[in-house]
Scaffold this motif. Structure first.
Motif, PDB file in Angstrom:
ATOM      1  N   ASP A 171      31.717   5.336   1.796  1.00 55.80           N
ATOM      2  CA  ASP A 171      32.292   6.128   0.935  1.00 55.80           C
ATOM      3  C   ASP A 171      31.639   5.288  -0.917  1.00 55.80           C
ATOM      4  N   ASP A 172      31.368   4.425  -1.092  1.00 54.60           N
ATOM      5  CA  ASP A 172      31.843   3.963  -2.344  1.00 54.60           C
ATOM      6  C   ASP A 172      30.171   4.748  -3.063  1.00 54.60           C
ATOM      7  N   LEU A 173      29.157   5.233  -1.840  1.00 55.13           N
ATOM      8  CA  LEU A 173      27.606   6.191  -1.792  1.00 55.13           C
ATOM      9  C   LEU A 173      27.942   7.305  -2.138  1.00 55.13           C
ATOM     10  N   LYS A 174      28.978   8.149  -1.226  1.00 55.06           N
ATOM     11  CA  LYS A 174      29.289   9.443  -1.240  1.00 55.06           C
ATOM     12  C   LYS A 174      29.827   9.409  -2.941  1.00 55.06           C
ATOM     13  N   SER A 175      30.994   8.777  -3.310  1.00 55.06           N
ATOM     14  CA  SER A 175      31.643   9.069  -3.959  1.00 55.06           C
ATOM     15  C   SER A 175      30.590   8.641  -5.476  1.00 55.06           C
ATOM     16  N   ARG A 176      29.514   8.895  -5.677  1.00 57.15           N
ATOM     17  CA  ARG A 176      28.672   8.907  -6.438  1.00 57.15           C
ATOM     18  C   ARG A 176      27.261   9.548  -6.460  1.00 57.15           C
ATOM     19  N   ASN A 177      27.475  10.038  -5.162  1.00 52.79           N
ATOM     20  CA  ASN A 177      26.397  11.116  -4.856  1.00 52.79           C
ATOM     21  C   ASN A 177      26.133  12.285  -5.854  1.00 52.79           C
ATOM     22  N   ARG A 210      24.458   7.413  -9.992  1.00 53.75           N
ATOM     23  CA  ARG A 210      24.815   8.345  -9.009  1.00 53.75           C
ATOM     24  C   ARG A 210      23.353   8.041  -7.702  1.00 53.75           C
ATOM     25  N   VAL A 211      23.841   8.289  -6.675  1.00 53.94           N
ATOM     26  CA  VAL A 211      22.803   8.276  -5.909  1.00 53.94           C
ATOM     27  C   VAL A 211      22.552   9.737  -4.943  1.00 53.94           C
ATOM     28  N   ALA A 222      17.737  11.235   0.221  1.00 55.91           N
ATOM     29  CA  ALA A 222      16.768  10.410  -0.025  1.00 55.91           C
ATOM     30  C   ALA A 222      17.560   8.716   0.650  1.00 55.91           C
ATOM     31  N   THR A 223      18.474   8.128   0.405  1.00 56.29           N
ATOM     32  CA  THR A 223      18.447   7.156   0.705  1.00 56.29           C
ATOM     33  C   THR A 223      18.517   6.598   2.309  1.00 56.29           C
ATOM     34  N   HIS A 224      18.033   5.346   1.866  1.00 49.12           N
ATOM     35  CA  HIS A 224      17.733   5.164   3.943  1.00 49.12           C
ATOM     36  C   HIS A 224      19.134   4.982   4.893  1.00 49.12           C
ATOM     37  N   GLN A 225      18.922   4.800   6.017  1.00 52.78           N
ATOM     38  CA  GLN A 225      20.268   4.504   6.883  1.00 52.78           C
ATOM     39  C   GLN A 225      20.222   2.740   6.522  1.00 52.78           C
ATOM     40  N   ALA A 226      19.112   2.292   6.259  1.00 50.27           N
ATOM     41  CA  ALA A 226      19.156   0.620   6.040  1.00 50.27           C
ATOM     42  C   ALA A 226      20.324   0.068   4.989  1.00 50.27           C
ATOM     43  N   ALA A 227      20.652   1.220   4.246  1.00 49.68           N
ATOM     44  CA  ALA A 227      21.722   0.500   2.717  1.00 49.68           C
ATOM     45  C   ALA A 227      22.971   0.575   3.275  1.00 49.68           C
ATOM     46  N   LEU A 228      23.246   1.195   4.743  1.00 46.21           N
ATOM     47  CA  LEU A 228      24.548   0.989   5.255  1.00 46.21           C
ATOM     48  C   LEU A 228      24.784  -0.407   5.393  1.00 46.21           C
ATOM     49  N   LEU A 229      23.955  -1.224   5.252  1.00 48.89           N
ATOM     50  CA  LEU A 229      23.850  -2.486   6.013  1.00 48.89           C
ATOM     51  C   LEU A 229      24.491  -3.666   4.469  1.00 48.89           C
ATOM     52  N   HIS A 230      24.143  -2.383   3.762  1.00 49.22           N
ATOM     53  CA  HIS A 230      24.575  -3.602   2.276  1.00 49.22           C
ATOM     54  C   HIS A 230      26.049  -2.863   1.227  1.00 49.22           C
ATOM     55  N   ALA A 238      19.736  -2.021  -1.908  1.00 49.66           N
ATOM     56  CA  ALA A 238      21.072  -1.843  -1.954  1.00 49.66           C
ATOM     57  C   ALA A 238      21.889  -2.739  -2.293  1.00 49.66           C
ATOM     58  N   SER A 239      21.371  -4.063  -1.508  1.00 51.51           N
ATOM     59  CA  SER A 239      22.602  -5.300  -2.657  1.00 51.51           C
ATOM     60  C   SER A 239      23.293  -5.108  -3.746  1.00 51.51           C
ATOM     61  N   ARG A 240      21.754  -4.464  -4.966  1.00 53.64           N
ATOM     62  CA  ARG A 240      22.062  -4.624  -6.505  1.00 53.64           C
ATOM     63  C   ARG A 240      22.908  -3.547  -6.536  1.00 53.64           C
ATOM     64  N   TRP A 241      22.473  -1.991  -5.881  1.00 57.94           N
ATOM     65  CA  TRP A 241      22.999  -0.744  -5.747  1.00 57.94           C
ATOM     66  C   TRP A 241      24.719  -1.762  -6.057  1.00 57.94           C
ATOM     67  N   GLN A 242      24.983  -1.762  -3.958  1.00 59.41           N
ATOM     68  CA  GLN A 242      26.153  -2.146  -4.735  1.00 59.41           C
ATOM     69  C   GLN A 242      26.885  -3.239  -5.015  1.00 59.41           C
TER      70      GLN A 242
END
Length: 127
Positions: free
Chosen positions: A117-123, A100-101, A105-113, A86-90
């Motif tokens: 809104d950034d994830l959604k912008s690359r959905n 794109r994401v 299929a992206t685990h909620q733990a990604a939200l720790l890093h 997650a930190s590398r993606w950010q």
């Protein structure tokens, strides 16, 4: 009696979907971006990798495109779905290189890093 593993949820609060089976991804190589206490990198973001991202990751010291047969790893190619740290993606997002994401299929733990809104912008999977 064995205790059941709790259901894994995605960043949308729904049941986590499979990220990729060819190549088989995930820290646990189960095709999903499941995380656990031994996954220090939090391999939670299901990304559809691009050549641009693979070059970015290689420049940061994590070569995902070169085959490593000793680990059963064939190397990733443009278009492969893969569970990223997650930190590398950010970091890639902040540098304008994020792939794109697949949010479902992206685990909620990604939200720790990662910022949702950034994830959604690359959905890659929401209409």
């Amino acid at each position: 009696m064995a205790q059941e593993k709790p259901e894994s949820l995605n960043v949308l609060g729904e049941t986590l979907e499979t990220c990729g089976l060819d190549p088989k991804t995930g820290f646990y190589r189960d095709g999903c971006c499941n995380v656990g206490p031994d996954d220090y990198g939090v391999h939670a973001v299901c990304a559809v990798v691009t050549d641009e991202f693979l070059e970015f990751s290689k420049a940061k010291g994590n070569d995902l495109s070169t085959p490593r047969p000793e680990f059963g790893f064939e190397g990733l190619r443009d278009g492969d779905a893969w569970c990223l740290c997650a930190s590398r993606w950010q970091e890639a997002f902040d540098a304008g290189k994020a792939p794109r994401v697949r949010l479902r299929a992206t685990h909620q733990a990604a939200l720790l890093h990662c910022n949702l809104d950034d994830l959604k912008s690359r959905n890659a999977d929401l209409s």
